[in-house]
Design an enzyme around this catalytic site. Structure first.
Site, PDB file in Angstrom:
ATOM      1  N   SER A 134       0.818  -1.216   0.000  1.00 48.23           N
ATOM      2  CA  SER A 134       0.000   0.000   0.000  1.00 48.23           C
ATOM      3  C   SER A 134       0.849   1.261   0.000  1.00 48.23           C
ATOM      4  O   SER A 134       0.358   2.333  -0.370  1.00 48.23           O
ATOM      5  CB  SER A 134      -0.935   0.021   1.212  1.00 48.23           C
ATOM      6  OG  SER A 134      -0.196  -0.062   2.412  1.00 48.23           O
ATOM      7  N   HIS A 155      -3.157  -3.597  -5.569  1.00 45.18           N
ATOM      8  CA  HIS A 155      -3.454  -3.168  -4.209  1.00 45.18           C
ATOM      9  C   HIS A 155      -4.948  -3.266  -3.929  1.00 45.18           C
ATOM     10  O   HIS A 155      -5.745  -2.476  -4.448  1.00 45.18           O
ATOM     11  CB  HIS A 155      -2.969  -1.726  -4.002  1.00 45.18           C
ATOM     12  CG  HIS A 155      -3.258  -1.194  -2.645  1.00 45.18           C
ATOM     13  ND1 HIS A 155      -3.603   0.113  -2.399  1.00 45.18           N
ATOM     14  CD2 HIS A 155      -3.269  -1.810  -1.422  1.00 45.18           C
ATOM     15  CE1 HIS A 155      -3.813   0.285  -1.112  1.00 45.18           C
ATOM     16  NE2 HIS A 155      -3.615  -0.867  -0.502  1.00 45.18           N
ATOM     17  N   GLU A 167      -6.181  -0.947  -6.952  1.00 45.80           N
ATOM     18  CA  GLU A 167      -5.218  -0.095  -7.643  1.00 45.80           C
ATOM     19  C   GLU A 167      -4.208  -0.989  -8.353  1.00 45.80           C
ATOM     20  O   GLU A 167      -3.513  -1.784  -7.707  1.00 45.80           O
ATOM     21  CB  GLU A 167      -4.491   0.817  -6.654  1.00 45.80           C
ATOM     22  CG  GLU A 167      -5.363   1.917  -6.075  1.00 45.80           C
ATOM     23  CD  GLU A 167      -4.618   2.767  -5.060  1.00 45.80           C
ATOM     24  OE1 GLU A 167      -4.761   3.995  -5.102  1.00 45.80           O
ATOM     25  OE2 GLU A 167      -3.901   2.189  -4.213  1.00 45.80           O
ATOM     26  N   ASN A 205      -3.894   6.055  -0.744  1.00 41.88           N
ATOM     27  CA  ASN A 205      -3.151   6.285   0.499  1.00 41.88           C
ATOM     28  C   ASN A 205      -2.389   7.603   0.488  1.00 41.88           C
ATOM     29  O   ASN A 205      -2.013   8.110   1.543  1.00 41.88           O
ATOM     30  CB  ASN A 205      -2.201   5.125   0.778  1.00 41.88           C
ATOM     31  CG  ASN A 205      -2.903   3.990   1.504  1.00 41.88           C
ATOM     32  OD1 ASN A 205      -3.686   4.224   2.414  1.00 41.88           O
ATOM     33  ND2 ASN A 205      -2.644   2.776   1.091  1.00 41.88           N
TER      34      ASN A 205
END
Length: 532
Positions: A134, A155, A167, A205
């Site tokens: 991440s 991800h 992702e 993130n």
């Protein structure tokens, strides 16, 4: 090379020859088990690896229980036993040898992931190697592999079985064929894949960091309590406020992500961790999993909830209003306050100044000492704005966030100059119109608009750097975090000039480069553009 348990059965089939049939998952923690369960329910054979046999057994048991629950709810086409027959648990990495795709969900340690991928290159010579990292760079993980073209980021978001986003991260050497195959695999798993470049934090993130960071700073600045901040953010449309969400995620996990992004960006102040969270983590207050976080989650305590201060609707005062300023909030407030009589500024009891920029504040024709002024605190704190009016003691700041709806919260911010009782009268004015009100400390933008402006600024940064396009960034944030709308979409709804004004005021009053507006945002405002 030792053959994996699926290799002979699959005849060496790979994803490049068609749809993959076997998926290897490394790591039997919450995320790895979730990915394994998801793949099983979508018809794949799964080899789940973990070095810890006890952890592996717990994960297999959890998957079996989850499948039983899905069957009870009518969500499975096959029986749990049928699906579990396609699940192999192994503590030997060679057990993944027959996989078409290996998805690594090991702890976020670069050295560990590099070692695993170096071994996988030999054990799984034809498989695509995907990392669920991440915060670490995919290219850094791939550096231990000779054929880096087959290494890619995939991800998932926790829980992997439920949240719809994946992702897909293109490393420096990832081939187009690998990217296409993983995008297709994500779709076959029932997910919505978004493609992004290999930058710290990828999209979600990275862009989400201000949601937590501004909450922590607002609390530390004494603007409002944890519960009050959470209540205001729920009123803005977020499912959970930042402190509720950090308690749910785990303060240690959230803090580690913040530190990782901060270090990856070479200590850019935009990503700076906050001492409040560091202190909580050091003291073992990690949220729900320890029973204590920002809230008390012990069995004797109810879930934290806070509602805006106006729980009952007072009688509407007989006053006349004058609304000024050309901001986008003016039209919405005109409608919400339609029950009050309108008047010229010289004859009004209350003047509501919706100006969004410093230069337009206090440009009110006919303002008199009798008028009480509500000043939209986008261009500065209540105290800074009050100083621009001829009668600062008659001024109180307020803030709210477009779009305004039934659950929206009006934030009232007394200035240092405000005369006694003025803020309470302001609260009555809005509450009598049926609006939710929260008395907070002063800050440019208030709680909700300040946070969303920072989210938008970070999204502008990702957009300008080519991490992803506008639609992809907004889609990722809505699906990956359950935000009510994407930050760039929200910036257009608020107005780019308003977003810029809030950021400029924050940087001007705090002196913190964390709040510097992105040049792309500034250029778009200078060009008179409010849409992309």
């Amino acid at each position: 090379m030792n053959a994996g348990p699926y290799e002979a059965a699959l005849g060496g089939a790979t994803i490049t020859a068609g749809k993959p049939r076997a998926i290897g998952v490394i790591g039997a923690g919450t995320m790895g088990a979730g990915i394994a369960e998801l793949a099983l329910t979508r018809g794949y054979r799964v080899a789940l690896y973990d070095l810890n046999a006890e952890q592996l057994a717990r994960a297999q048991h959890a998957i079996a229980r989850s499948l039983e629950k899905l069957q009870a709810r009518g969500k499975l086409q096959d029986s749990p036993d049928t699906l579990l027959a396609h699940l192999l648990g192994t503590t030997d990495l060679a057990g993944l040898g027959g996989a078409d795709v290996v998805i690594e969900a090991a702890p976020e340690r670069l050295d560990l992931k590099q070692k695993l991928f170096a071994e996988l290159e030999t054990l799984c010579p034809q498989a695509i190697l995907a990392t669920n990292t991440s915060t670490l760079l995919v290219s850094a993980i791939a550096s231990s592999v000779g054929d880096r073209a087959r290494v890619v980021g995939m991800h998932f978001f926790n829980p992997a079985q439920i949240l719809p986003l994946v992702e897909v991260v293109r490393g420096q050497d990832t081939s187009a064929r690998t990217v296409e195959a993983i995008m297709e695999l994500a779709r076959d798993l029932g997910k919505t894949p978004v493609l992004c470049d290999d930058t710290p934090g990828f999209i979600v993130n990275r862009v989400a960091r201000p949601f937590y960071g501004e909450g922590l700073r607002l609390a530390a600045e004494g603007v409002a309590s944890y519960a009050e901040i959470d209540a205001v953010m729920r009123g803005a449309g977020f499912r959970m406020g930042p402190f509720e969400l950090m308690d749910l995620i785990g303060l240690d996990i959230n803090f580690a992500s913040t530190v990782s992004v901060y270090e990856a960006f070479f200590h850019d102040p935009r990503y700076r961790p906050h001492p409040l969270q560091a202190r909580m983590v050091a003291g073992g207050r990690l949220g729900r999993k320890t029973g204590q976080g920002f809230y008390d989650h012990s069995a004797s305590q109810a879930a934290p909830q806070s509602e805006p201060s106006s729980s009952s609707i007072p009688q509407r005062p007989q006053v006349r209003l004058h609304l000024s300023g050309g901001g986008r909030l003016r039209e919405a407030l005109e409608e919400l306050l339609s029950g009050y009589e309108r008047a010229l500024a010289s004859e009004a009891d209350w003047v509501i100044d919706c100006s969004e920029t410093v230069s337009s504040v206090a440009a009110i024709v006919g303002l008199t000492p009798r008028s009480r002024v509500l000043s939209l605190a986008y261009a500065g704190s209540a105290t800074a704005l009050a100083a621009r009016y001829p009668f600062p003691e008659r001024v109180v700041g307020f803030s709210c966030l477009s779009p305004l709806g039934d659950k929206s919260v009006i934030e009232i911010m007394p200035a240092l100059q405000s005369e006694p009782g003025l803020a309470q009268d302001t609260e009555t004015l809005f509450a009598a119109a049926g609006l939710s009100v929260q008395m907070v400390g002063e800050t440019p933008g208030g709680i909700a608009a300040r946070t969303v402006a920072m989210l938008a600024n970070e999204a502008f940064s990702a957009l300008a750097e080519g991490v992803a396009d506008q639609t992809t960034i907004d889609t990722a944030m809505k699906l990956g975090t359950n935000y009510p709308r994407g930050p760039l979409e929200w910036a257009q709804l608020i107005g780019l000039r308003a977003v810029l004004s809030i950021l400029e005021a924050l940087q001007r009053e705090t002196g913190d480069d964390r709040y510097r507006p992105h040049p792309l945002l500034r250029r778009m405002v200078l060009a008179g553009k409010d849409t992309f």
